[in-house]
Design a protein around this motif. Structure first.
Motif, mmCIF file in Angstrom:
data_model
loop_
_atom_site.group_PDB
_atom_site.id
_atom_site.type_symbol
_atom_site.label_atom_id
_atom_site.label_comp_id
_atom_site.label_asym_id
_atom_site.label_seq_id
_atom_site.Cartn_x
_atom_site.Cartn_y
_atom_site.Cartn_z
ATOM 1 N N GLY A 1 -4.256 -4.227 0.156
ATOM 2 C CA GLY A 1 -4.443 -5.662 0.353
ATOM 3 C C GLY A 1 -5.842 -5.983 0.832
ATOM 4 N N THR B 1 0.850 -1.195 0.000
ATOM 5 C CA THR B 1 0.000 0.000 0.000
ATOM 6 C C THR B 1 0.878 1.235 0.000
ATOM 7 O OG1 THR B 1 -1.812 -1.104 1.152
ATOM 8 C CG2 THR B 1 -1.735 1.290 1.298
ATOM 9 N N ALA C 1 -0.932 -8.725 2.548
ATOM 10 C CA ALA C 1 -0.878 -7.262 2.430
ATOM 11 C C ALA C 1 0.360 -6.739 3.146
ATOM 12 C CB ALA C 1 -2.137 -6.639 3.027
ATOM 13 N N ASP D 1 -1.947 -9.148 7.338
ATOM 14 C CA ASP D 1 -1.468 -7.778 7.141
ATOM 15 C C ASP D 1 -0.100 -7.650 7.786
ATOM 16 O OD1 ASP D 1 -3.895 -7.266 5.959
ATOM 17 O OD2 ASP D 1 -4.785 -6.322 7.723
ATOM 18 N N CYS E 1 -2.212 -1.151 5.105
ATOM 19 C CA CYS E 1 -2.531 -2.335 4.290
ATOM 20 C C CYS E 1 -3.874 -2.222 3.570
ATOM 21 C CB CYS E 1 -2.503 -3.601 5.148
ATOM 22 S SG CYS E 1 -0.831 -4.110 5.610
#
Length: 617
Positions: A181, A134, A168, A201, A178
């Motif tokens: 994800g 991210t 993620a 995560d 995250c």
């Protein structure tokens, strides 16, 4: 890359003299150059694997055995597809680990970057693993934007029959931890996919969590082992079992050769240029790659925290079988200057702090992030005192101190044995305390000539010079974002590239903030740099940035793009990169005389073809 048993493959390779004596008569100059580009950055175990792979191909050719089926033919009930979206390279490395683990288990697997994966192929998938990071405010990495948009659009269709899992990657110090994800995970389920294994995560120290996910996800999807591919080694050790020569877990101690101030007297910023010796390290890098620096927290920050908690810095603590002092652990192993939601949650429970609980449960999540911004662990301890905490209990609250990545500011061809870094020292005041960036001031203040700096190299496949040195390039790098373009220009000069190069640079003031000014002037004089346009935002009544300079040169910029130029941006993601992106669309729309929608597609096509690359943070 899959890594075999080195000894086994070494036996299949001819002696070095045979390798060196034959190519000159068997390969053309162009083929030799291509081979050199391939093998130059590879580690010894990777070279051994390639030797074995090529030997297998040669054997197959002699015996008439068919080669492996194309990747698209692997998508059957037993095959697993791994798709990754990576900005800095972490997701790509995890995807490679998935592949190595899967093959060690005898599973058929293919790995694709999101920008190389056709979204329409989703309907044919049966087993899918997603690894994605991210960026910024919860956005997908550049390589994953198209797939992300496709999944959330009307064309995605139903995905019944798909079994999937998502890993993620993110940073819990950001509000939208995250998020990308989580987006992929929720959307695949909404479209009819079956979550075969729970999403995990990962925070910045992701190795253990990623390994756990890999094992769980592969076990969930491995309903039946696939037959081993033809002419591939039957058993390969997991990539994670082969320790790279130097990594974040095994850094190289580079010796500082120089630490030079670049900012002029009176500048509001302090920018340093560091030159590190990597002689004897076997570290290999290309322009666009990053150097990972393992910093240490300042002794004053560690001391203040220990004093506030009334803990002894000399107390011994155990770090996975290694005994060190608490002071050393807080200085070198744990992050104490960044507050994250998980840390606040654990601290609130331990300190029985109702005010923190209220922030954590507030309907408006921005309240918590407003509180976290500009605060550090020392603020949490002083505002919500906690007495009687033990050393082990304190360390259990904290996450590992992550390395910091900096764009490498030099070409290895132009500066063999050296690696250069451009660093802006971060210093500010907040909540009544003086703050300083952990890594930036570690390098700026505490590294002198002769000191050791623990480093490793991070490859960035998403920020690379064109393969053809005749291709023109346009570089946009304000502030320290100019660092990788110094490497670009040095590299192109070292290899005698004929392609034109154009640099847009911006900062606050011409007299104090023109980073590497003399070098750019010399490069222009020598022809290593074709053109340079600058924008100094505080030297005029109205602020003027690099995107404004681009618009002022719109006609020429569009002409370069039409001539095949590659476009690069490095620097701040939140504002600069967005403004430059929009300026590029506006320029294409105006100069190409097309609607904004068509101009946006033009720019997207540049990204898909890797003619538009960004290294933003």
């Amino acid at each position: 890359m899959r890594r075999p048993d080195s000894a086994a493959f070494a036996q299949a390779l001819p002696d070095p003299p045979a390798l060196l004596s034959q190519p000159a008569s068997l390969l053309s100059d162009e083929q030799l150059a291509a081979l050199d580009r391939l093998i130059e950055p590879l580690a010894p175990d990777q070279l051994i694997w390639i030797g074995g792979y090529l030997a297998g191909l040669a054997s197959a050719h002699r015996t008439g055995t068919p080669r492996l089926a194309p990747a698209h033919a692997e998508r059957d009930e037993a095959s697993i597809t791994v798709v990754y979206g990576s900005q800095s390279g972490n997701s790509a490395r995890v995807a490679a680990d998935v592949k190595a683990h899967a093959e060690a288990k005898g599973l058929a697997v293919r790995v694709k970057s999101m920008d190389e994966y056709r979204p329409s192929d989703l309907r044919a998938e049966k087993k899918l693993l997603i690894v994605v990071s991210t960026q910024g405010e919860g956005e997908p990495p550049d390589t994953g934007k198209e797939l992300h948009e496709f999944l959330h659009g009307r064309k995605a269709g139903k995905l019944e029959g798909l079994r999937y899992s998502v890993l993620a990657l993110g940073d819990s110090s950001y509000e939208h931890f995250c998020k990308t994800g989580r987006d992929f995970d929720a959307r695949l389920e909404a479209l009819g996919g079956e979550r075969a294994h729970p999403r995990i995560d990962c925070d910045v120290d992701y190795d253990d969590a990623a390994a756990q996910w890999i094992e769980g996800a592969l076990a969930a999807l491995a309903t039946a082992p696939a037959p081993a591919p033809l002419h591939a080694p039957a058993a390969r050790p997991v990539r994670g079992n082969v320790t790279p020569l130097h990594s974040k877990k095994n850094p190289f101690l580079a010796t500082a050769l120089a630490n030079i101030g670049l900012s002029g007297h009176g500048s509001a910023k302090e920018v340093r240029h560091l030159e590190l010796s990597v002689e004897g390290s076997a570290l290999s890098y290309e322009p666009g790659d990053s150097v990972g620096v393992l910093p240490a927290n300042g002794s004053d920050v560690v001391g203040d925290l220990l004093d506030a908690l009334e803990l002894d810095p000399a107390q011994s603590v155990d770090l996975g079988g290694e005994s060190v002092t608490l002071g050393f652990a807080l200085a070198h192993k744990y992050e104490i200057t960044t507050l994250t939601r998980p840390l606040v949650e654990k601290y609130a429970a331990l300190a029985d702090a109702q005010a923190l609980r209220d922030l954590l449960t507030a309907e408006n999540s921005s309240d918590l992030w407003q509180y976290l911004r500009g605060r550090q662990l020392i603020d949490l301890v002083t505002e919500h005192p906690l007495r009687g905490i033990g050393a082990a209990q304190l360390l259990s609250l904290l996450r590992k101190l992550p390395p910091r990545l900096y764009s490498i500011a030099s070409s290895q061809k132009a500066n063999p044995g050296e690696l250069h870094v451009t660093v802006a020292a971060v210093r500010y005041e907040s909540h009544g305390r003086s703050r300083h960036g952990v890594a930036s001031t570690f390098l700026a203040d505490r590294i002198a000539e002769g000191d050791a700096v623990p480093i490793y190299v991070e490859t960035n496949r998403n920020f690379k010079l064109p393969a053809d040195p005749a291709t023109p390039i346009i570089m946009v790098g304000p502030g320290t974002g100019v660092a990788p373009f110094r490497a670009f220009v040095q590299e192109r000069e070292a290899i005698g590239a004929s392609g034109r190069s154009w640099l847009f640079f911006g900062d606050r003031h011409f007299t104090t903030d023109f980073l590497y000014q003399r070098e750019w002037q010399q490069a222009l004089k020598d022809g290593a740099l074709t053109r340079m346009d600058v924008a100094f935002s505080r030297d005029r009544e109205h602020k003027f940035y690099v995107q404004h300079r681009m618009q002022a040169q719109a006609r020429d910029l569009y002409a370069w793009l039409q001539d095949g130029a590659h476009f690069y941006v490095c620097g701040d993601a939140e504002r600069m990169a967005r403004d430059v992106h929009q300026a590029l669309i506006d320029i294409v729309a105006e100069q190409g005389e097309m609607p904004v929608e068509r101009a946006s597609e033009y720019v997207q096509d540049l990204q898909r073809s890797r003619r538009y690359q960004r290294d933003v943070y």
